[in-house]
Design a protein around this motif. Structure first.
Motif, PDB file in Angstrom:
ATOM      1  N   GLU A   1       0.826  -1.203   0.000  1.00 29.00           N
ATOM      2  CA  GLU A   1       0.000   0.000   0.000  1.00 29.00           C
ATOM      3  C   GLU A   1       0.858   1.249   0.000  1.00 29.00           C
ATOM      4  OE1 GLU A   1      -2.631  -0.119   3.328  1.00 29.00           O
ATOM      5  OE2 GLU A   1      -3.876  -1.707   2.491  1.00 29.00           O
ATOM      6  N   ASP A   2       0.206   2.374  -0.238  1.00 26.99           N
ATOM      7  CA  ASP A   2       0.858   3.662  -0.076  1.00 26.99           C
ATOM      8  C   ASP A   2       0.468   4.250   1.283  1.00 26.99           C
ATOM      9  OD1 ASP A   2      -1.688   4.784  -0.312  1.00 26.99           O
ATOM     10  OD2 ASP A   2      -1.420   5.398  -2.389  1.00 26.99           O
ATOM     11  N   PRO A   3       1.012   5.407   1.668  1.00 35.90           N
ATOM     12  CA  PRO A   3       0.700   5.955   2.992  1.00 35.90           C
ATOM     13  C   PRO A   3      -0.759   6.331   3.188  1.00 35.90           C
ATOM     14  CG  PRO A   3       2.707   6.948   2.133  1.00 35.90           C
ATOM     15  CD  PRO A   3       2.087   6.177   1.003  1.00 35.90           C
ATOM     16  N   SER A   4      -1.540   6.371   2.105  1.00 33.56           N
ATOM     17  CA  SER A   4      -2.960   6.717   2.206  1.00 33.56           C
ATOM     18  C   SER A   4      -3.861   5.492   2.240  1.00 33.56           C
ATOM     19  CB  SER A   4      -3.364   7.620   1.023  1.00 33.56           C
ATOM     20  OG  SER A   4      -2.623   8.826   1.049  1.00 33.56           O
ATOM     21  N   GLY A   5      -3.277   4.291   2.322  1.00 38.09           N
ATOM     22  CA  GLY A   5      -4.073   3.076   2.418  1.00 38.09           C
ATOM     23  C   GLY A   5      -4.550   2.529   1.095  1.00 38.09           C
ATOM     24  N   ASN A   6      -4.060   3.066  -0.026  1.00 35.23           N
ATOM     25  CA  ASN A   6      -4.409   2.538  -1.346  1.00 35.23           C
ATOM     26  C   ASN A   6      -3.528   1.338  -1.668  1.00 35.23           C
ATOM     27  OD1 ASN A   6      -6.244   4.762  -2.038  1.00 35.23           O
ATOM     28  ND2 ASN A   6      -4.375   5.986  -2.097  1.00 35.23           N
ATOM     29  N   ARG A   7      -4.152   0.271  -2.162  1.00 35.82           N
ATOM     30  CA  ARG A   7      -3.425  -0.934  -2.537  1.00 35.82           C
ATOM     31  C   ARG A   7      -3.196  -0.964  -4.041  1.00 35.82           C
ATOM     32  NH1 ARG A   7      -6.579  -5.685   0.466  1.00 35.82           N
ATOM     33  NH2 ARG A   7      -7.613  -5.637  -1.543  1.00 35.82           N
ATOM     34  N   LEU A   8      -2.511  -2.021  -4.479  1.00 28.75           N
ATOM     35  CA  LEU A   8      -2.287  -2.198  -5.915  1.00 28.75           C
ATOM     36  C   LEU A   8      -3.591  -2.196  -6.695  1.00 28.75           C
ATOM     37  CD1 LEU A   8       0.478  -4.967  -6.074  1.00 28.75           C
ATOM     38  CD2 LEU A   8       0.722  -2.580  -6.748  1.00 28.75           C
ATOM     39  N   ASN A   9      -4.596  -2.878  -6.156  1.00 31.36           N
ATOM     40  CA  ASN A   9      -5.858  -2.982  -6.902  1.00 31.36           C
ATOM     41  C   ASN A   9      -7.054  -2.559  -6.054  1.00 31.36           C
ATOM     42  OD1 ASN A   9      -5.627  -5.169  -5.166  1.00 31.36           O
ATOM     43  ND2 ASN A   9      -6.903  -6.495  -6.429  1.00 31.36           N
ATOM     44  N   GLY A  10      -6.851  -1.656  -5.120  1.00 34.93           N
ATOM     45  CA  GLY A  10      -7.948  -1.190  -4.288  1.00 34.93           C
ATOM     46  C   GLY A  10      -7.663   0.189  -3.728  1.00 34.93           C
TER      47      GLY A  10
END
Length: 263
Positions: free
Chosen positions: A218-227
């Motif tokens: 994830e990135d620091p904002s909680g976004n995943r590769l496919n979410g």
């Protein structure tokens, strides 16, 4: 807010902060995100200590505006520790990060684009950030750039990412060879967590390799590769799906790698 999604694949020890004092003899080595600019929807940050501190840390941590005025209740009252007690992860209150929730409507967002904020511990400045626009997209492995390495060398493999990832996710990527055998080595995140490097324990062989990326990265904002973290509340979480970036190491030093992304 689904904490299992945010923290999947990472082991933590949960500590609820108490009132007793923390030992001052635990200097901080690293604060992440380490870049100068953070997204307005940043969800978490982490501290690496030189040694495991004694007692809770969160009561001494504050996030303030550049003029010294504190931001109101920015953190969840939880301390998430690595098993060795040296790395602390804090979550900014998810109810104020995600739009449309009661806490955000009542108290407003924690971070606002254009602001400058200062992170302090016991009144001592640790990190100053400029707040940029929210990051709503998440990592896109097909946009990553893999730089050439020379066969028969232990040159570090360098992968330039499309955007910062979580500072705790360096080991969420691994290199495997054409026979699906893991390549032993050391991974590290640099340049504000926008560059992933991998130094092999043994020299590279010419041939085909795969960079395997864990679906829970994830990135620091909680976004995943496919979410995406900023998704409608009634939208079910997409399953975590690992990704791969295929590349070749030529038989002649200096031959470029040929990256291809696949799921």
């Amino acid at each position: 807010m689904r904490l299992h999604r945010l923290l999947a694949g990472t082991m933590f020890v949960l500590v609820l902060p108490q009132a007793h004092a923390r030992s001052p003899e635990a200097p901080i080595v690293t604060v992440r995100p380490s870049a100068a600019v953070i997204p307005a929807n940043m969800l978490r940050l982490s501290f690496e200590f030189a040694m495991a501190p004694e007692g809770p840390v969160l009561p001494g941590i504050a996030l303030s505006h550049a003029d010294g005025s504190d931001l109101r209740e920015p953190f969840l009252a939880q301390e998430l520790w690595s098993p060795d007690g040296r790395i602390l992860t804090l979550l900014l209150h998810p109810g104020r990060v995600k739009s449309g929730l009661v806490a955000r409507e009542a108290l407003g967002p924690i971070l606002v684009p254009g602001d400058d904020v200062v992170l302090t511990l016991d009144g001592r400045p640790l990190k100053r950030w400029h707040v940029g626009p929210p990051d709503l997209h998440g990592p896109v492995e097909s946009a990553w750039h893999v730089f050439p390495v020379a066969p028969a060398s232990r040159q570090s493999l360098v992968v330039r990412l499309d955007a910062p990832i979580d500072g705790r996710d360096a080991d969420y990527m691994a290199v495997v060879d054409a026979d699906d055998r893991p390549v032993d080595g050391h991974a590290e995140l640099l340049d504000g967590e926008t560059t992933w490097t991998f130094t092999p324990d043994a020299p590279w062989h010419a041939g085909r390799y795969r960079l395997v990326v864990r679906g829970t990265l994830e990135d620091p904002s909680g976004n995943r590769l496919n979410g995406h973290f900023e998704a409608p509340l009634d939208t079910p979480d997409a399953p975590a799906v690992d990704a791969t970036v295929v590349f070749d190491i030529g038989s002649t030093p200096g031959i470029p790698l040929s990256p291809r992304s696949s799921r």
